[in-house]
Design a protein around this motif. Sequence first.
Motif, mmCIF file in Angstrom:
data_model
loop_
_atom_site.group_PDB
_atom_site.id
_atom_site.type_symbol
_atom_site.label_atom_id
_atom_site.label_comp_id
_atom_site.label_asym_id
_atom_site.label_seq_id
_atom_site.Cartn_x
_atom_site.Cartn_y
_atom_site.Cartn_z
ATOM 1 N N LYS A 33 -11.862 10.688 11.512
ATOM 2 C CA LYS A 33 -12.853 9.806 10.888
ATOM 3 C C LYS A 33 -13.410 10.429 9.619
ATOM 4 N N ALA A 34 -13.603 11.738 9.637
ATOM 5 C CA ALA A 34 -14.158 12.408 8.463
ATOM 6 C C ALA A 34 -13.167 12.432 7.311
ATOM 7 N N LEU A 35 -11.877 12.534 7.615
ATOM 8 C CA LEU A 35 -10.871 12.611 6.571
ATOM 9 C C LEU A 35 -10.374 11.249 6.109
ATOM 10 N N ALA A 36 -10.693 10.203 6.831
ATOM 11 C CA ALA A 36 -10.221 8.871 6.458
ATOM 12 C C ALA A 36 -10.929 8.412 5.190
ATOM 13 N N PRO A 37 -10.205 7.726 4.303
ATOM 14 C CA PRO A 37 -10.851 7.243 3.081
ATOM 15 C C PRO A 37 -11.834 6.129 3.389
ATOM 16 N N ALA A 38 -12.789 5.997 2.529
ATOM 17 C CA ALA A 38 -13.778 4.946 2.711
ATOM 18 C C ALA A 38 -13.116 3.585 2.544
ATOM 19 N N ALA A 39 -13.694 2.590 3.175
ATOM 20 C CA ALA A 39 -13.120 1.249 3.105
ATOM 21 C C ALA A 39 -13.178 0.740 1.670
ATOM 22 N N GLY A 40 -12.097 0.154 1.231
ATOM 23 C CA GLY A 40 -12.048 -0.414 -0.108
ATOM 24 C C GLY A 40 -11.594 0.561 -1.186
ATOM 25 N N THR A 41 -11.357 1.827 -0.837
ATOM 26 C CA THR A 41 -10.882 2.763 -1.853
ATOM 27 C C THR A 41 -9.383 2.605 -2.021
ATOM 28 N N ASN A 42 -8.923 2.797 -3.218
ATOM 29 C CA ASN A 42 -7.512 2.661 -3.528
ATOM 30 C C ASN A 42 -6.933 4.050 -3.754
ATOM 31 N N ILE A 43 -6.009 4.463 -2.916
ATOM 32 C CA ILE A 43 -5.409 5.786 -3.029
ATOM 33 C C ILE A 43 -4.138 5.666 -3.855
ATOM 34 N N ALA A 44 -4.062 6.434 -4.934
ATOM 35 C CA ALA A 44 -2.907 6.391 -5.827
ATOM 36 C C ALA A 44 -1.768 7.217 -5.243
ATOM 37 N N PRO A 45 -0.518 6.868 -5.559
ATOM 38 C CA PRO A 45 0.600 7.689 -5.099
ATOM 39 C C PRO A 45 0.578 9.056 -5.767
ATOM 40 N N ALA A 46 1.416 9.937 -5.301
ATOM 41 C CA ALA A 46 1.396 11.344 -5.717
ATOM 42 C C ALA A 46 2.100 11.577 -7.048
ATOM 43 N N ASP A 47 1.855 10.775 -8.039
ATOM 44 C CA ASP A 47 2.319 10.973 -9.414
ATOM 45 C C ASP A 47 3.829 11.110 -9.554
ATOM 46 N N GLY A 48 4.599 10.455 -8.734
ATOM 47 C CA GLY A 48 6.039 10.437 -8.888
ATOM 48 C C GLY A 48 6.747 11.711 -8.479
ATOM 49 N N HIS A 49 6.096 12.566 -7.699
ATOM 50 C CA HIS A 49 6.757 13.800 -7.271
ATOM 51 C C HIS A 49 7.938 13.497 -6.359
ATOM 52 N N GLY A 50 7.820 12.455 -5.576
ATOM 53 C CA GLY A 50 8.924 12.087 -4.694
ATOM 54 C C GLY A 50 10.142 11.638 -5.478
ATOM 55 N N ALA A 51 9.915 10.867 -6.533
ATOM 56 C CA ALA A 51 11.028 10.414 -7.370
ATOM 57 C C ALA A 51 11.670 11.590 -8.097
ATOM 58 N N HIS A 52 10.854 12.531 -8.554
ATOM 59 C CA HIS A 52 11.394 13.712 -9.234
ATOM 60 C C HIS A 52 12.217 14.557 -8.265
ATOM 61 N N PHE A 53 11.726 14.723 -7.041
ATOM 62 C CA PHE A 53 12.457 15.492 -6.038
ATOM 63 C C PHE A 53 13.789 14.814 -5.720
ATOM 64 N N LYS A 54 13.767 13.490 -5.617
ATOM 65 C CA LYS A 54 14.997 12.755 -5.334
ATOM 66 C C LYS A 54 15.993 12.915 -6.482
ATOM 67 N N LEU A 55 15.490 12.859 -7.722
ATOM 68 C CA LEU A 55 16.358 13.052 -8.883
ATOM 69 C C LEU A 55 16.979 14.443 -8.871
ATOM 70 N N GLU A 56 16.213 15.460 -8.515
ATOM 71 C CA GLU A 56 16.754 16.817 -8.424
ATOM 72 C C GLU A 56 17.855 16.908 -7.378
ATOM 73 N N ARG A 57 17.665 16.266 -6.242
ATOM 74 C CA ARG A 57 18.682 16.306 -5.180
ATOM 75 C C ARG A 57 19.956 15.595 -5.630
ATOM 76 N N TYR A 58 19.815 14.446 -6.286
ATOM 77 C CA TYR A 58 20.997 13.741 -6.796
ATOM 78 C C TYR A 58 21.708 14.574 -7.855
ATOM 79 N N TRP A 59 20.933 15.231 -8.699
ATOM 80 C CA TRP A 59 21.516 16.066 -9.750
ATOM 81 C C TRP A 59 22.298 17.231 -9.135
ATOM 82 N N ALA A 60 21.724 17.858 -8.125
ATOM 83 C CA ALA A 60 22.409 18.968 -7.458
ATOM 84 C C ALA A 60 23.681 18.480 -6.766
ATOM 85 N N ALA A 61 23.630 17.296 -6.177
ATOM 86 C CA ALA A 61 24.830 16.745 -5.536
ATOM 87 C C ALA A 61 25.892 16.389 -6.572
ATOM 88 N N ALA A 62 25.468 15.927 -7.732
ATOM 89 C CA ALA A 62 26.429 15.598 -8.790
ATOM 90 C C ALA A 62 27.063 16.850 -9.381
#
Length: 150
Positions: A33-62
């Motif tokens: 309950k203490a760590l849950a965001p307040a109602a109505g808050t909008n949490i932004a994604p993690a600045d595209g780190h997942g997409a960058h990590f995926k691109l690195e994995r594809y690059w290494a596979a290529a």
Amino acid sequence: MSFLARASFAALRSRSALCTSFSSKALVATSAKALAPAAGTNIAPADGHGAHFKLERYWAAAMLPLLPASYFIHGPVMDVALSVALVLHIHWGATGVIQDYARPFVIGETLAKAARASAYLITILLTVALFHFNYNDVGLTRAFEMVFSL
């Protein structure tokens, strides 16, 4: 029953009551309950780190078929392709290590900035050196062939 036995029994009983009132389920529920965001808050994604990590994995596979192909196919196009692939792979790996271990709160703001700048400086120097070697010498693929033919 002696006084010492009654006192220790009372202490054990109060300790068990204390432990049951602070059970792990209650602590997890309270912390959730203490760590849950307040109602109505909008949490932004993690600045595209997942997409960058995926691109690195594809690059290494290529890069997997590129390395054996560079042994058999020689020429300036393969030299440049191999150089760019290696430089990007090394740069992403080095910046990942620097982001993980050279954080400002660990080594200080100045050293963290210097570490990030040194990664880019090393990448630029490596790119220039490889392109110079490809243009003014035998090239990266021919050099690998010469090393492996010894």
